[in-house]
Write an enzyme that holds these catalytic residues in place. Structure first.
Site, PDB file in Angstrom:
ATOM      1  N   GLU A  58      57.051  11.273  31.535  1.00 59.10           N
ATOM      2  CA  GLU A  58      57.675  10.321  30.619  1.00 59.10           C
ATOM      3  C   GLU A  58      58.538   9.311  31.373  1.00 59.10           C
ATOM      4  O   GLU A  58      58.487   8.101  31.103  1.00 59.10           O
ATOM      5  CB  GLU A  58      58.530  11.061  29.584  1.00 59.10           C
ATOM      6  CG  GLU A  58      57.746  12.041  28.726  1.00 59.10           C
ATOM      7  CD  GLU A  58      57.723  13.458  29.291  1.00 59.10           C
ATOM      8  OE1 GLU A  58      57.706  14.403  28.491  1.00 59.10           O
ATOM      9  OE2 GLU A  58      57.705  13.607  30.543  1.00 59.10           O
ATOM     10  N   THR A  71      35.529  40.185  52.982  1.00 55.67           N
ATOM     11  CA  THR A  71      35.087  38.800  53.096  1.00 55.67           C
ATOM     12  C   THR A  71      35.496  38.213  54.438  1.00 55.67           C
ATOM     13  O   THR A  71      34.735  37.483  55.077  1.00 55.67           O
ATOM     14  CB  THR A  71      35.682  37.957  51.941  1.00 55.67           C
ATOM     15  OG1 THR A  71      35.159  38.431  50.702  1.00 55.67           O
ATOM     16  CG2 THR A  71      35.340  36.488  52.098  1.00 55.67           C
ATOM     17  N   LEU A  88      39.336  29.319  54.436  1.00 55.08           N
ATOM     18  CA  LEU A  88      40.036  29.321  53.145  1.00 55.08           C
ATOM     19  C   LEU A  88      40.992  28.143  53.004  1.00 55.08           C
ATOM     20  O   LEU A  88      42.137  28.289  52.577  1.00 55.08           O
ATOM     21  CB  LEU A  88      40.784  30.643  52.934  1.00 55.08           C
ATOM     22  CG  LEU A  88      39.925  31.915  52.971  1.00 55.08           C
ATOM     23  CD1 LEU A  88      40.808  33.147  52.788  1.00 55.08           C
ATOM     24  CD2 LEU A  88      38.827  31.865  51.926  1.00 55.08           C
ATOM     25  N   GLU A 106      38.251  34.368  45.247  1.00 50.26           N
ATOM     26  CA  GLU A 106      36.927  34.187  45.833  1.00 50.26           C
ATOM     27  C   GLU A 106      36.509  35.478  46.539  1.00 50.26           C
ATOM     28  O   GLU A 106      36.045  35.468  47.673  1.00 50.26           O
ATOM     29  CB  GLU A 106      36.908  33.005  46.800  1.00 50.26           C
ATOM     30  CG  GLU A 106      37.080  31.652  46.128  1.00 50.26           C
ATOM     31  CD  GLU A 106      36.744  30.485  47.039  1.00 50.26           C
ATOM     32  OE1 GLU A 106      36.132  30.708  48.108  1.00 50.26           O
ATOM     33  OE2 GLU A 106      37.078  29.347  46.689  1.00 50.26           O
ATOM     34  N   LEU A 131      36.394  43.627  45.553  1.00 48.06           N
ATOM     35  CA  LEU A 131      37.629  43.063  45.013  1.00 48.06           C
ATOM     36  C   LEU A 131      37.406  42.514  43.609  1.00 48.06           C
ATOM     37  O   LEU A 131      38.266  42.667  42.727  1.00 48.06           O
ATOM     38  CB  LEU A 131      38.160  41.962  45.930  1.00 48.06           C
ATOM     39  CG  LEU A 131      39.463  41.284  45.497  1.00 48.06           C
ATOM     40  CD1 LEU A 131      40.582  42.297  45.325  1.00 48.06           C
ATOM     41  CD2 LEU A 131      39.869  40.200  46.499  1.00 48.06           C
ATOM     42  N   ASN A 132      36.256  41.906  43.374  1.00 46.05           N
ATOM     43  CA  ASN A 132      35.968  41.384  42.035  1.00 46.05           C
ATOM     44  C   ASN A 132      35.959  42.503  40.999  1.00 46.05           C
ATOM     45  O   ASN A 132      36.488  42.343  39.887  1.00 46.05           O
ATOM     46  CB  ASN A 132      34.630  40.653  42.025  1.00 46.05           C
ATOM     47  CG  ASN A 132      34.705  39.289  42.695  1.00 46.05           C
ATOM     48  OD1 ASN A 132      35.784  38.790  42.978  1.00 46.05           O
ATOM     49  ND2 ASN A 132      33.550  38.699  42.953  1.00 46.05           N
TER      50      ASN A 132
END
Length: 367
Positions: A52, A196, A204, A292, A297-298
């Protein structure tokens, strides 16, 4: 142009602050008088003027009697800058159009009420869904103190993120990989597992010129990250945090000497307790994470319910055989226990397809 058009412009302005305002929200503002845009601005960097005030600063005519369009409810408290409501009241603005109210329950609606009390016309909810999505990272962080987690992976049509020899470069085309660089810029941190690092030795970093590289987080329960890895060797240049449960000082010392930060995290079923990690990262003011990770880990992130949304790139190719799956672990027992995506969208990026959606977790059984 109408209210929707001006708010759409404010949204596009807000996105210019991507990667530079965290943990503050992205905000854009447009000032219109007699059908003419006389000022516009966005929150450009953390600690700088809010959208603003930048819009007022750019005004080419007096804003008295004009309409202010702003994607997020203006602040009415003193922070690093004075309250934006103060600037609005001093400007002579006669109408304020707000995309979405402040998600902070302690502040939500207060500024709108204050402006109405001072006889300023206030309209709320123009392009509300779009404005809400714009600040989804901020919304979670301000209400829970934990970072928003965005899981990303690329896979083949037969669901592989690497071949049987663990090779993954490249699954997707150049356009999709460039899009991932833009996603990296959006978040405060990028997180992977130690596997990874062992398999790919990634940098990264965000390779968009002029962009900010996010903090790198390595989930490494037993501290196996090679000292020769790129993330360790460049830790003096890019903040690198290794989350670990290893307490052996002799093993920790070489990482500290190379400028890595070690974050002590308890374990859960032999792996890092990711909920404890999220709490610790929130305390470090990390508001959003791009995950990623690999299959292990996922799975842990989904099983521990730490993932908020997913971005999946689907490449029109097949690896076959014993390639690596994007979500490993034990897996669910029944189809009814599957993790679902809601509010999904599908788009084409070059030769590949991108699927995005919010994670919809199955209901926990009653105890």
């Amino acid at each position: 142009m109408n209210d929707t058009d001006y708010m759409a412009l404010a949204l596009s302005l807000a996105r210019r602050g991507t990667g530079f305002v965290n943990p503050n929200p992205l905000v854009g503002a447009v000032i219109v008088k007699d059908g003419v845009i006389i000022g516009q601005g966005w929150h450009e960097q953390f600690g700088g003027l809010h959208a603003e005030r930048n819009a007022f600063k750019s005004c080419q005519a007096s804003p008295e009697g004009a309409t202010l369009y702003v994607t997020l409810e203006p602040c009415c408290h003193q922070g690093k800058t004075p309250p934006c409501t103060e600037a609005i009241l001093e400007s002579g603005i006669s109408r304020v159009v707000i995309g979405v109210l402040d998600p902070n329950p302690l502040m939500s609606g207060k500024s709108a009420a204050l402006l109405r009390e001072r006889q300023i016309q206030v309209t709320v909810g123009v392009l509300e869904a779009e404005c809400q999505k714009l600040i989804r990272v901020f919304s979670k962080f301000i209400t829970t103190g934990r970072p928003f987690v965005h899981m990303k992976y690329a896979m083949t049509l037969d669901g592989k993120i690497a071949t049987r020899t663990k090779k993954s470069k490249w699954i997707t085309g150049q356009e999709a990989r460039q899009q991932v660089q833009m996603t990296r810029q959006e978040f405060s941190a990028i997180m992977v597992g130690v596997n990874t690092v062992l398999c790919d030795d990634p940098a990264l970093t965000c390779r968009i010129p002029g962009s900010r590289t996010p903090v790198r987080i390595i989930c490494d329960t037993n501290l196996r990250t090679p000292l020769t890895s790129t993330v360790v060797q460049t830790a003096a240049d890019v903040p690198t945090l290794i989350a670990t449960s290893c307490r052996e000082e002799a093993r920790r010392a070489p990482y500290l000497e190379r400028s890595c930060t070690l974050l002590d995290v308890p374990t859960k079923e032999g792996h890092l307790d990711l909920n404890a990690l999220m709490e610790a990262l929130g305390q470090k003011n990390i508001d959003g994470i791009l995950l990623e990770g690999g299959g292990s880990l996922n799975w842990s992130a989904l099983a521990q319910r730490t993932v908020d949304e997913m971005e999946i790139y689907l490449a029109p190719k097949l690896f076959g055989g014993d390639g690596v799956t994007p979500v490993g672990g034990l897996g669910v027992d029944l189809p009814s226990e599957a993790f679902l995506l809601k509010n999904t969208s599908v788009s084409q990026v070059g030769q590949d397809y991108r699927i995005e959606g919010e994670v919809d977790y199955p209901c926990l059984p009653e105890s």
